[in-house]
Design a protein around this motif. Structure first.
Motif, mmCIF file in Angstrom:
data_model
loop_
_atom_site.group_PDB
_atom_site.id
_atom_site.type_symbol
_atom_site.label_atom_id
_atom_site.label_comp_id
_atom_site.label_asym_id
_atom_site.label_seq_id
_atom_site.Cartn_x
_atom_site.Cartn_y
_atom_site.Cartn_z
ATOM 1 N N TYR B 190 0.819 -1.218 0.000
ATOM 2 C CA TYR B 190 0.000 0.000 0.000
ATOM 3 C C TYR B 190 0.853 1.269 0.000
ATOM 4 C CZ TYR B 190 -4.188 -2.796 0.608
ATOM 5 O OH TYR B 190 -5.216 -3.683 0.410
ATOM 6 N N GLY B 191 2.177 1.120 0.148
ATOM 7 C CA GLY B 191 3.053 2.286 0.090
ATOM 8 C C GLY B 191 3.124 3.053 1.392
ATOM 9 N N GLY B 192 2.792 2.416 2.500
ATOM 10 C CA GLY B 192 2.920 3.117 3.774
ATOM 11 C C GLY B 192 1.848 2.673 4.760
ATOM 12 N N PHE B 193 2.071 3.039 6.023
ATOM 13 C CA PHE B 193 1.151 2.638 7.085
ATOM 14 C C PHE B 193 -0.204 3.314 6.945
ATOM 15 C CE2 PHE B 193 -0.272 3.732 11.536
ATOM 16 C CZ PHE B 193 -0.854 2.506 11.787
ATOM 17 N N ARG B 194 -0.189 4.630 6.674
ATOM 18 C CA ARG B 194 -1.471 5.335 6.595
ATOM 19 C C ARG B 194 -2.293 4.874 5.398
ATOM 20 N NH1 ARG B 194 -0.627 11.596 8.081
ATOM 21 N NH2 ARG B 194 -2.863 11.541 7.613
ATOM 22 N N ALA B 195 -1.637 4.631 4.290
ATOM 23 C CA ALA B 195 -2.364 4.136 3.106
ATOM 24 C C ALA B 195 -2.954 2.753 3.387
ATOM 25 C CB ALA B 195 -1.429 4.078 1.902
ATOM 26 N N LEU B 196 -2.184 1.948 4.128
ATOM 27 C CA LEU B 196 -2.704 0.619 4.495
ATOM 28 C C LEU B 196 -3.950 0.753 5.366
ATOM 29 C CD1 LEU B 196 -2.746 -2.437 5.080
ATOM 30 C CD2 LEU B 196 -0.911 -2.076 6.748
ATOM 31 N N LEU B 197 -3.882 1.637 6.372
ATOM 32 C CA LEU B 197 -5.053 1.816 7.251
ATOM 33 C C LEU B 197 -6.253 2.310 6.462
ATOM 34 C CD1 LEU B 197 -4.131 3.360 10.718
ATOM 35 C CD2 LEU B 197 -4.401 0.968 10.045
ATOM 36 N N GLU B 198 -6.026 3.272 5.560
ATOM 37 C CA GLU B 198 -7.151 3.785 4.757
ATOM 38 C C GLU B 198 -7.781 2.679 3.929
ATOM 39 O OE1 GLU B 198 -5.546 7.179 2.624
ATOM 40 O OE2 GLU B 198 -5.102 8.084 4.585
ATOM 41 N N ALA B 199 -6.934 1.827 3.365
ATOM 42 C CA ALA B 199 -7.460 0.715 2.563
ATOM 43 C C ALA B 199 -8.190 -0.291 3.447
ATOM 44 C CB ALA B 199 -6.328 0.036 1.808
ATOM 45 N N ALA B 200 -7.557 -0.625 4.565
ATOM 46 C CA ALA B 200 -8.146 -1.667 5.432
ATOM 47 C C ALA B 200 -9.512 -1.245 5.940
ATOM 48 C CB ALA B 200 -7.206 -1.973 6.597
ATOM 49 N N ALA B 201 -9.684 0.058 6.186
ATOM 50 C CA ALA B 201 -10.983 0.550 6.672
ATOM 51 C C ALA B 201 -12.104 0.206 5.693
ATOM 52 C CB ALA B 201 -10.917 2.055 6.910
ATOM 53 N N GLU B 202 -11.747 0.059 4.419
ATOM 54 C CA GLU B 202 -12.765 -0.198 3.394
ATOM 55 C C GLU B 202 -12.695 -1.611 2.796
ATOM 56 O OE1 GLU B 202 -14.956 2.087 3.109
ATOM 57 O OE2 GLU B 202 -13.864 3.597 4.277
ATOM 58 N N TRP B 203 -11.854 -2.440 3.351
ATOM 59 C CA TRP B 203 -11.753 -3.807 2.824
ATOM 60 C C TRP B 203 -13.102 -4.529 2.806
ATOM 61 C CZ3 TRP B 203 -6.946 -6.062 5.888
ATOM 62 C CH2 TRP B 203 -5.765 -5.713 5.210
ATOM 63 N N HIS B 204 -13.288 -5.354 1.777
ATOM 64 C CA HIS B 204 -14.425 -6.284 1.758
ATOM 65 C C HIS B 204 -13.883 -7.692 1.623
ATOM 66 C CE1 HIS B 204 -17.800 -3.486 1.549
ATOM 67 N NE2 HIS B 204 -16.928 -2.700 0.961
ATOM 68 N N PRO B 205 -13.596 -8.345 2.754
ATOM 69 C CA PRO B 205 -13.022 -9.687 2.658
ATOM 70 C C PRO B 205 -13.908 -10.609 1.812
ATOM 71 C CG PRO B 205 -12.980 -8.876 4.917
ATOM 72 C CD PRO B 205 -13.801 -7.911 4.119
ATOM 73 N N PRO B 206 -13.343 -11.588 1.090
ATOM 74 C CA PRO B 206 -11.914 -11.852 1.038
ATOM 75 C C PRO B 206 -11.138 -10.775 0.266
ATOM 76 C CG PRO B 206 -13.078 -13.262 -0.511
ATOM 77 C CD PRO B 206 -14.112 -12.541 0.289
ATOM 78 N N VAL B 244 -8.766 -9.827 11.024
ATOM 79 C CA VAL B 244 -8.987 -8.948 9.870
ATOM 80 C C VAL B 244 -10.017 -7.885 10.261
ATOM 81 C CG1 VAL B 244 -9.844 -8.800 7.505
ATOM 82 C CG2 VAL B 244 -8.412 -10.753 8.192
ATOM 83 N N ALA B 245 -11.114 -8.340 10.895
ATOM 84 C CA ALA B 245 -12.165 -7.407 11.321
ATOM 85 C C ALA B 245 -11.608 -6.416 12.336
ATOM 86 C CB ALA B 245 -13.342 -8.181 11.919
ATOM 87 N N ARG B 246 -10.741 -6.901 13.233
ATOM 88 C CA ARG B 246 -10.163 -6.028 14.261
ATOM 89 C C ARG B 246 -9.335 -4.915 13.604
ATOM 90 N NH1 ARG B 246 -8.969 -10.010 17.541
ATOM 91 N NH2 ARG B 246 -10.894 -9.675 18.710
ATOM 92 N N LEU B 247 -8.516 -5.289 12.621
ATOM 93 C CA LEU B 247 -7.732 -4.267 11.915
ATOM 94 C C LEU B 247 -8.657 -3.253 11.236
ATOM 95 C CD1 LEU B 247 -5.183 -2.973 10.838
ATOM 96 C CD2 LEU B 247 -5.164 -4.673 8.987
ATOM 97 N N GLN B 248 -9.719 -3.759 10.606
ATOM 98 C CA GLN B 248 -10.657 -2.847 9.946
ATOM 99 C C GLN B 248 -11.308 -1.899 10.949
ATOM 100 O OE1 GLN B 248 -12.859 -5.959 7.192
ATOM 101 N NE2 GLN B 248 -12.697 -3.926 6.332
ATOM 102 N N HIS B 249 -11.753 -2.497 12.060
ATOM 103 C CA HIS B 249 -12.405 -1.700 13.093
ATOM 104 C C HIS B 249 -11.495 -0.569 13.575
ATOM 105 C CE1 HIS B 249 -14.595 -0.688 16.755
ATOM 106 N NE2 HIS B 249 -13.475 -0.847 17.426
#
Lengths: 453, 453
Positions: B190-206, B244-249
């Motif tokens: 994701y190119g960084g921690f903040r970009a990862l968090l922004e993406a994870a907030a919107e993840w739709h597993p899988p 995964v849900a915990r990271l998203q939360h």
């Protein structure tokens, strides 16, 4: 002679009307018809008189004392005139009678020891053209008169007695069983009582019989007997699945072990309060009863009362189970009071209940759930379980009795029951307190706690 | 500077290694490599030495003191020779170390204040050809060495600390969380921690990531990160849906309200026995615990113990629910002893249970059911309900505790647990008696009864 023959012969000796009884009935019935015809002439009415019902068809069981006399008016007559003339004739024939009201008024009274219904109806061309249900009855009698010989009539009597014995006779909405006319058609269709039993033992509902091969309408009932005089009507519409099953069960029992006792069940000994408490203790169940003392409900005629009570019982059971109170069995009884009775596996639950939220990943919905509960000190959570949010929140009702006390209005109830519930006109009994029901429903409770058919 | 920038800067000040620490680590690591190379030369072995792990990749968090040194042998070497030479080198480098055994033996020891693993492996051509899991590790380090610059390495440290703070860091089977390598790949992708968090907030597993676009295998996991060095492997295979849900939360929480506290959660105050009893009373639930004191179970390594306990807990919960004991929540904890803990909505049931038979019309099957119970005085019925036979028969276990005492063997359990259960080496605690668990699991109970993440 086989064992079965012997049993049936013994039953016939108890249910066939005696010669004296037949003679006496014929005399009284003739007199009634004459009186009705005289009343018609006197008023210069355009009408004829017919006898209907089991005593007209020779299928009555010994001791029955019902005579049905119908006065048929032309279809051109206005309904209010039919009612007026019908009641006039009825009151002339039965001076000590009283007026009753089904679809339209008729006169009911006692005459020389018989219970007589004197009913006005329309002389329609065919049963398809009826204006009210009673118009159909003369067609039934006509149809059967030419088809039921003495042997078949005797088999109808056996069959009626068998159905009475197993508790499945009667088309009232309490019993939801077999009517007289249905019994006659079934015996006719199978060619006798034994043939009917043999067939019933092997039935695979839905069972569809169509004596006159009308093949017009289709019905969604476990037993279908298309009315020979009216292709649109299932004569067996009222018969419950349980009564079809009951006939099948006893048909097999009788085949395997023919006994006279199936025809003549003796009433159960009522249970007393102590026995009810002992039965509940033995079963380890929790009891719940909702009792209506109001005469507004008790005043309903049976055919309205039982459907209402069954609907209310279904609503109560569903309501309890949706809230986690598992129901083992339930029943409804009515006499002076009416009761919804439930036996529960679970009558008390924790203060909290698990409430599963959305998967954490479903964006706004999940965020909304989390925010709704995040600062609510009355809930445990939200926590994450698998991919979802979960909270444990306060349960609205912790006991089945509390549910019945405070949330009975929330379930689907029969109308009259609903009114009483809304007014708070009911009493909730729990556990050992239900034993008081034995005073009124001792026999029903005895059958409930010893349900072997 | 945004609030988020300020928080992240503050966290970096706590997690970035100091210059002294870096210098010291480099010195010690170089010395270890030299010692290993000397030991190889001394024995005239064909092998080279590589450093792997977070301290080799510059992604370790301040205070970590782990150094991993791998000695690579040619693939032509027999396995027993690899083990022999590997241990010889390891013992030479770490004279105070001891041998441990994963897929094959290695030496673990302390060296100048650092925890050192000295691990022999095969110098395979590519990660596809590995003979054991450790052969893969040098490829990971190679892959990341060329891709993680200082900024990304700093973001990896932030991300690791965040995952630690929310309890989702670690690929052990107790945590089922994110490994260091997985964290590195995600930050890189994701190119960084903040970009990862922004993406994870919107993840739709899988969620499927495949950095090198291998696109070969497919995986059935909520999070898939295809190993850039081995297309057949999902680096995130061990991560549970809950993590995964915990990271998203927490990604969303941090986005909405950036706070340093997400990175540094303080341990909970343990609950005492009285508090456990009070919590159960407040919730109105029934508690049930199955406790294993046997050191045979406690002696299992964590990565065997937790899967076994989770499997056993699932079996217990299913067993209870199949028998009508509704479970509100369940958990398993292990320390000196291991515990399966269930909180129940229903812990006691009646003496009887409803047992629905076949429809009356299904011939022999129905007759068989009827005959089986007809003369059995221990059952109520058979009676007819709708179109079916029903009996109410004796329930085999009336309480959840009795079930755990006498029928635990009947549920699916982990192997080691199964052995203990078969031997009766366990204790069942019910209701207030579970409070004794607070002595060992006070912290776990505190988290259980206050589960807000």
């Amino acid at each position: 002679m086989t064992e079965t023959d012997a049993v049936l012969r013994a039953v016939r000796e108890r249910v066939d009307p005696t010669a004296t009884e037949r003679e006496r009935l014929r005399t009284v019935a003739d007199r009634l018809v004459e009186r009705a015809e005289a009343a018609i002439d006197e008023r210069d009415l355009d009408a004829d008189v017919v006898r209907v019902g089991s005593t007209a068809r020779g299928t009555w069981v010994r001791g029955d004392r019902d005579i049905d006399v119908f006065v048929r008016f032309p279809p051109s007559l206005e309904r209010d005139e039919l009612e007026e003339h019908g009641l006039a004739v009825g009151n002339a024939v039965l001076p000590n009678g009283h007026e009753e009201y089904a679809e339209h008024p008729y006169v009911k009274g006692e005459f020389e020891g018989y219970d007589v219904d004197l009913v006005p109806c329309y002389a329609v061309e065919s049963a398809r053209e009826i204006r009210s249900a009673v118009d159909r009855t003369p067609f039934h009698t006509d149809y059967l008169a030419t088809r039921l010989d003495d042997d078949l009539a005797a088999d109808v009597r056996l069959c009626k007695q068998f159905l009475k014995g197993i508790g499945a006779y009667g088309s009232d909405l309490k019993t939801e069983g077999f009517s007289g006319y249905l019994t006659e058609l079934l015996v006719l269709e199978y060619g006798g009582f034994r043939a009917l039993l043999e067939a019933a033992a092997e039935w695979h509902p839905p069972v569809e019989l169509d004596p006159e091969s009308h093949g017009e309408a289709s019905f969604d009932d476990p037993l279908v007997v298309v009315d020979p005089t009216d292709p649109e009507r299932n004569v067996a519409a009222v018969v419950s699945a349980a009564n079809v099953a009951r006939l099948q069960h006893y048909a097999r029992r009788f085949r395997d072990d023919p006994r006279e006792s199936y025809f003549f069940t003796s009433a159960r000994d009522p249970m007393d309060a102590a026995a009810v408490r002992a039965a509940l203790a033995d079963r380890g169940t929790r009891a719940l009863a909702v009792r209506f003392d109001d005469e507004r409900l008790a005043g309903l005629v049976e055919d309205q009362r039982y459907p209402q009570l069954r609907r209310s019982l279904d609503g109560l059971v569903r309501g309890l189970e949706e809230r986690g109170f598992e129901v083992v069995r339930a029943a409804t009884w009515a006499d002076e009071t009416a009761v919804l009775f439930c036996e529960l596996a679970v009558a008390e639950l924790p203060a909290i209940e698990r409430h599963r939220g959305p998967p954490v990943h479903v964006g706004e919905h999940a965020a909304g759930f989390y925010e709704k509960y995040a600062d609510d000190d009355a809930v445990y959570g939200p926590y994450i379980d698998g991919d979802r949010y979960v909270v444990e929140r306060e349960r609205s009702v912790r006991s089945a009795a509390a549910f019945a006390e405070s949330e009975l209005e929330s379930v689907a109830l029969g109308h009259a029951v609903e009114r009483l519930v809304a007014a708070g006109d009911y009493v909730v009994l729990a556990d050992a307190d239900v034993a008081v029901l034995a005073e009124e429903f001792g026999t029903e409770l005895a059958a409930y706690f010893d349900p072997r058919p």
